[in-house]
Scaffold this active site. Sequence first.
Site, PDB file in Angstrom:
ATOM      1  N   HIS A  51      -3.080  -3.882  -5.983  1.00 37.40           N
ATOM      2  CA  HIS A  51      -3.380  -3.442  -4.612  1.00 37.40           C
ATOM      3  C   HIS A  51      -4.850  -3.623  -4.292  1.00 37.40           C
ATOM      4  CE1 HIS A  51      -3.473   0.079  -1.547  1.00 37.40           C
ATOM      5  NE2 HIS A  51      -3.227  -1.053  -0.949  1.00 37.40           N
ATOM      6  N   SER A  97       0.829  -1.222   0.000  1.00 30.49           N
ATOM      7  CA  SER A  97       0.000   0.000   0.000  1.00 30.49           C
ATOM      8  C   SER A  97       0.848   1.250   0.000  1.00 30.49           C
ATOM      9  CB  SER A  97      -0.946   0.089   1.198  1.00 30.49           C
ATOM     10  OG  SER A  97      -0.833  -0.939   2.073  1.00 30.49           O
ATOM     11  N   ASN A 141      -5.434   5.760  -1.406  1.00 26.65           N
ATOM     12  CA  ASN A 141      -4.827   6.288  -0.181  1.00 26.65           C
ATOM     13  C   ASN A 141      -4.376   7.735  -0.349  1.00 26.65           C
ATOM     14  OD1 ASN A 141      -5.275   4.122   1.465  1.00 26.65           O
ATOM     15  ND2 ASN A 141      -3.329   3.139   1.010  1.00 26.65           N
ATOM     16  N   GLU A 195      -6.301  -1.595  -7.350  1.00 26.86           N
ATOM     17  CA  GLU A 195      -5.479  -0.697  -8.160  1.00 26.86           C
ATOM     18  C   GLU A 195      -4.401  -1.523  -8.867  1.00 26.86           C
ATOM     19  OE1 GLU A 195      -5.605   3.373  -5.485  1.00 26.86           O
ATOM     20  OE2 GLU A 195      -4.315   1.754  -4.791  1.00 26.86           O
TER      21      GLU A 195
HETATM   22  P1  NAI Z   1      -0.253  -9.691   7.769  1.00 30.12           P
HETATM   23  O1  NAI Z   1       0.711  -9.396   8.829  1.00 30.12           O
HETATM   24  O2  NAI Z   1      -1.666 -10.032   8.136  1.00 30.12           O
HETATM   25  O3  NAI Z   1       0.298 -10.890   6.865  1.00 30.12           O
HETATM   26  C1  NAI Z   1       1.599 -10.952   6.369  1.00 30.12           C
HETATM   27  C2  NAI Z   1       1.983 -12.421   6.199  1.00 30.12           C
HETATM   28  O4  NAI Z   1       3.201 -12.469   5.461  1.00 30.12           O
HETATM   29  C3  NAI Z   1       2.223 -13.146   7.513  1.00 30.12           C
HETATM   30  O5  NAI Z   1       1.483 -14.359   7.506  1.00 30.12           O
HETATM   31  C4  NAI Z   1       3.739 -13.386   7.526  1.00 30.12           C
HETATM   32  O6  NAI Z   1       4.078 -14.623   8.153  1.00 30.12           O
HETATM   33  C5  NAI Z   1       4.047 -13.432   6.055  1.00 30.12           C
HETATM   34  N1  NAI Z   1       5.418 -13.069   5.716  1.00 30.12           N
HETATM   35  C6  NAI Z   1       6.152 -12.042   6.210  1.00 30.12           C
HETATM   36  N2  NAI Z   1       7.343 -11.998   5.611  1.00 30.12           N
HETATM   37  C7  NAI Z   1       7.377 -12.997   4.695  1.00 30.12           C
HETATM   38  C8  NAI Z   1       8.315 -13.427   3.739  1.00 30.12           C
HETATM   39  N3  NAI Z   1       9.491 -12.829   3.612  1.00 30.12           N
HETATM   40  N4  NAI Z   1       7.990 -14.458   2.941  1.00 30.12           N
HETATM   41  C9  NAI Z   1       6.805 -15.068   3.063  1.00 30.12           C
HETATM   42  N5  NAI Z   1       5.861 -14.704   3.959  1.00 30.12           N
HETATM   43  C10 NAI Z   1       6.142 -13.680   4.755  1.00 30.12           C
HETATM   44  O7  NAI Z   1      -0.204  -8.454   6.778  1.00 30.12           O
HETATM   45  P2  NAI Z   1      -1.344  -7.847   5.823  1.00 30.12           P
HETATM   46  O8  NAI Z   1      -2.135  -6.854   6.572  1.00 30.12           O
HETATM   47  O9  NAI Z   1      -2.056  -8.972   5.156  1.00 30.12           O
HETATM   48  O10 NAI Z   1      -0.467  -7.029   4.767  1.00 30.12           O
HETATM   49  C11 NAI Z   1       0.295  -7.670   3.769  1.00 30.12           C
HETATM   50  C12 NAI Z   1       0.640  -6.671   2.684  1.00 30.12           C
HETATM   51  O11 NAI Z   1      -0.540  -6.119   2.146  1.00 30.12           O
HETATM   52  C13 NAI Z   1       1.503  -5.486   3.118  1.00 30.12           C
HETATM   53  O12 NAI Z   1       2.361  -5.151   2.060  1.00 30.12           O
HETATM   54  C14 NAI Z   1       0.479  -4.396   3.364  1.00 30.12           C
HETATM   55  O13 NAI Z   1       1.010  -3.104   3.210  1.00 30.12           O
HETATM   56  C15 NAI Z   1      -0.500  -4.691   2.252  1.00 30.12           C
HETATM   57  N6  NAI Z   1      -1.867  -4.198   2.480  1.00 30.12           N
HETATM   58  C16 NAI Z   1      -2.476  -4.317   3.694  1.00 30.12           C
HETATM   59  C17 NAI Z   1      -3.784  -3.882   3.866  1.00 30.12           C
HETATM   60  C18 NAI Z   1      -4.499  -4.036   5.164  1.00 30.12           C
HETATM   61  O14 NAI Z   1      -5.571  -3.427   5.339  1.00 30.12           O
HETATM   62  N7  NAI Z   1      -4.005  -4.834   6.104  1.00 30.12           N
HETATM   63  C19 NAI Z   1      -4.532  -3.227   2.750  1.00 30.12           C
HETATM   64  C20 NAI Z   1      -3.825  -3.244   1.490  1.00 30.12           C
HETATM   65  C21 NAI Z   1      -2.536  -3.676   1.394  1.00 30.12           C
END
Ligand code: NAI
Length: 506
Positions: free
Chosen positions: A142, A121, A192, A154
């Site tokens: 996104h 994001s 955003n 997006e």
């Molecule tokens: P989250 O913390 O719920 O999930 C991330 C997952 O990735 C975890 O299960 C973790 O174990 C895994 N992980 C971390 N590093 C890793 C690696 N090197 N290789 C493989 N797996 C790995 O995070 P979330 O909220 O789902 O966010 C994920 C992405 O999506 C981020 O880039 C965030 O900016 C983006 N995003 C988040 C939104 C939200 O509302 N939470 C909305 C839109 C985008």
Amino acid sequence: MTYDIKKVAIIGTGIMGSGIAQLFAQAHFSTVLYDAQQGSAQLAKDKLSQTFEKLCVKNKISETQCQTAIQHLSVANALAELSDCDLIIEAIVENLTVKQQLFQELESLVSPQTILASNTSSLSITSIAAKCAQPERVAGLHFFNPVPLMKVAEVIGGLKTAPNIVQQLKLLTEKLGHRAVIAKDTPGFIINHAGRAYGTEALKILNENVSTIEDIDRILRDGAGFKMGPFELLDLTGLDVSHPVMESIYHQYYEEPRYKPNPLTRQMLEAGTLGRKTQQGFYTYPAQEKESIDSTVSVHISANFPTIWIGADFLKDRQILEKYLTDLNIAINAAEIPNPKSLCILAFYGEDTTHACLRYATDPAKSVAIDMLYDFTQHRTLMPSLLTSSESTEAAHAIFSADQTSLTIIQESVGFVAQRVLAMIINLGCDIAQQQIASVDDINDAVRLGLGYPLGPIAWGDHLGAEKILLILQRISTITFDPRYRPSPWLQRRVALNLPLTFSPA
Ligand code: NAI
């Protein structure tokens, strides 16, 4: 190069990765789940299977659809198992170095045709792709949380992304049932970025002591038509999420005053009053019973004002006010200069009552302003000057709540509450169009679907009147000297040439 996307991998099976996987499996793409944390991908698969079963019980999907979706999910235990995927979407931790390393490693495993997409994001797609041997195959895709319900994504091309990849991802997203909007690789992309104006301006209004949290929310929700007031929304999102986004966009645009965050949210963040998740934010949770204030009971139309004099910037506003007053049998003083006994109702744009009194040559003690930008039948905002007598304010209060329409009285603000917030949102939408971050249609749809506003910012400008929006911004700029209100060239040119704000040259 042609792409035939059949097999998709999702790396990172947290909130976003799981939601994205749900969409792909439901659309019958072979969907492989991978997560660095052992057991996470399997857990996500099990949870998704339960989700499909629940959807089936609720008759949202058929038994066959449920089973097919489950069959399309699988788990990988190592990155190497993703080598035959046509598309890999990462939704891992929001860290540039970690994402760059992941994409570099993937490039050594997958075929040259595999598309690599990031759900980031806040990071730049160009930066994520910078360490790749084939940056042209790296793009942003996104999604928003919760992914199945937020029907927009997006698609972002970095500086080196092949246009064909962006088009492929757009078509693919539409196959999933989401609206795909194409955005340039710029801070905050569309949604955003466009979302900066609402909370930021509301915080500035609060900071200027114009009104209470409850009243600012009420004006924008009941009057301007937002689903939630800005403070209700900040509490729902949580300041741990929204404050860093405000700071990040402000700094990424090199301290552009339009996005300037407010010290209040930093302080609240440090104090741990984040919103609903900590039971305390701008409001206390669970919500306390609000005292209902019946504004129509205690105030009476004053006999001391035999007539009402109206000062209005626009004829249409004058006509609405005249009809309203006439229906109440209130006499209108139509003289050019107000009779000293008249109560003066000023319907202006982009000023405070003090400046408007000078312009209309009315007595500040007998002048009360009304915001006519938004629907007069939904809610009303009144603004007395520092010198307005309580008798004048009470009379205006009684008059404008006589038909039971809800009403809020605010302290002086250059541009009321709704005018400021709406003008900032529309102006920002115009700036995004001017910078060609996205097309007008994509900006409007992205904001409607991603932020839940009743209209996209540019369409909203046309709906309210672009001329009024420009006037609000010009006057606020003149009075406050604050560059955050400077009108976008997109807005200025279209008003000057009497074109709709949605106009783009062919
Ligand atoms: P989250 O913390 O719920 O999930 C991330 C997952 O990735 C975890 O299960 C973790 O174990 C895994 N992980 C971390 N590093 C890793 C690696 N090197 N290789 C493989 N797996 C790995 O995070 P979330 O909220 O789902 O966010 C994920 C992405 O999506 C981020 O880039 C965030 O900016 C983006 N995003 C988040 C939104 C939200 O509302 N939470 C909305 C839109 C985008």
